[in-house]
Design an enzyme around this catalytic site. Structure first.
Site, PDB file in Angstrom:
ATOM      1  N   ASP A  76      -0.242   5.051   1.010  1.00 37.72           N
ATOM      2  CA  ASP A  76      -0.479   5.920   2.163  1.00 37.72           C
ATOM      3  C   ASP A  76      -0.545   5.099   3.443  1.00 37.72           C
ATOM      4  O   ASP A  76      -1.277   4.119   3.540  1.00 37.72           O
ATOM      5  CB  ASP A  76      -1.783   6.701   1.976  1.00 37.72           C
ATOM      6  N   ASP A 115       0.854  -1.176   0.000  1.00 35.98           N
ATOM      7  CA  ASP A 115       0.000   0.000   0.000  1.00 35.98           C
ATOM      8  C   ASP A 115       0.898   1.237   0.000  1.00 35.98           C
ATOM      9  O   ASP A 115       2.098   1.149   0.318  1.00 35.98           O
ATOM     10  CB  ASP A 115      -0.906  -0.035   1.238  1.00 35.98           C
TER      11      ASP A 115
END
Length: 263
Positions: free
Chosen positions: A19, A17
């Protein structure tokens, strides 16, 4: 060298991922630069994933570069790209009415879709900084006439400097209330997004790991896709919250810095 875990095979490919794992509010998180450099130096196949459908991979690569992180644009996979990939497989050369920005419209164009507001095969809802009541009304009427409903991701809010903003999931709920049509969400926590990402880099689930900061999206989708999952504590999920979930990641670590040695 990648870590052999019990009788499991070595990790050859990585999904991570963005953020909460690599960056937070435009700042690189501890270990992010080293982790990415290690992936490149060892020749590991990897993709940086995000549910954000606003930006193109080039936009996101530039954003990461401003944070001091070097990620080639071909190593970025967004919910918009996953949506375009899914629709191209479902209905090649189809048509769509799109509510979204360049990240979504570009991905659909590149997948061979025609964007139109006249009898489209799909209404495709993504994220935008300014949702238009006129566009939402148009989407409702097209769905009433038989268009199929697709949304890039189910996130109900997004961040801003002033606080939360309504996001794709919230607007999808509004449209569903008006039409009775429920969208198919392609992005996390749908493991479809991970499977399309693995197809992109020719990865296999038994030798691929997912790094995320949320139990309810990254980890659960990784588990459902058959991946090894690593939860970092630099984002949404806190350590004390992990025990509340009926599933477990392979490992919980403080930050992505703790994973550099596994690459």
């Amino acid at each position: 060298m990648s870590e052999p875990l019990g009788d499991q095979r070595e990790i050859e490919c990585w999904l991570t991922d963005m953020d909460g794992v690599l960056v937070h509010e435009e700042r690189a998180l501890p270990g992010a630069a080293e982790f990415l450099s290690r992936l490149v130096d060892t020749g590991r196949r990897f993709l940086v994933l995000t549910n954000n459908s606003i930006f193109t991979p080039r936009d996101l690569a530039a954003r990461l570069a401003r944070s001091g992180l070097s990620v080639p644009e071909e190593c970025i996979w967004t919910s918009a790209m996953a949506t375009a990939d899914f629709l191209a497989r479902q209905m090649p050369q189809g048509s769509a009415y799109v509510i979204g920005e360049s990240g979504l419209t570009t991905a659909l164009h590149e997948a061979g879709f025609v964007l139109t507001d006249t009898s489209p095969d799909y209404v495709v809802l993504g994220e935008t900084r300014t949702y238009s009541f006129e566009a939402i009304t148009r989407a409702i009427r097209l769905l009433e006439r038989g268009a199929r409903f697709i949304a890039t991701n189910p996130d109900v809010t997004g961040p801003s400097a002033e606080g939360s903003l309504p996001a794709t999931g919230s607007v999808a709920a509004l449209i569903t209330q008006a039409t009775g049509a429920k969208p198919y969400f392609v992005g996390k926590p749908n493991p479809m997004m991970f499977r399309s990402a693995m197809n992109r880099i020719e990865a296999h689930s038994e030798t691929t790991a997912m790094v995320g900061d949320r139990m309810d999206t990254d980890v659960v989708a990784g588990i459902e896709a058959g991946l090894r999952t690593f939860l970092v504590l630099t984002g949404s999920t806190r350590r004390e919250q992990v025990e509340r979930f009926p599933f477990r990641p392979h490992r919980v670590v403080d930050s992505v810095a703790d994973l550099v040695a596994l690459v």
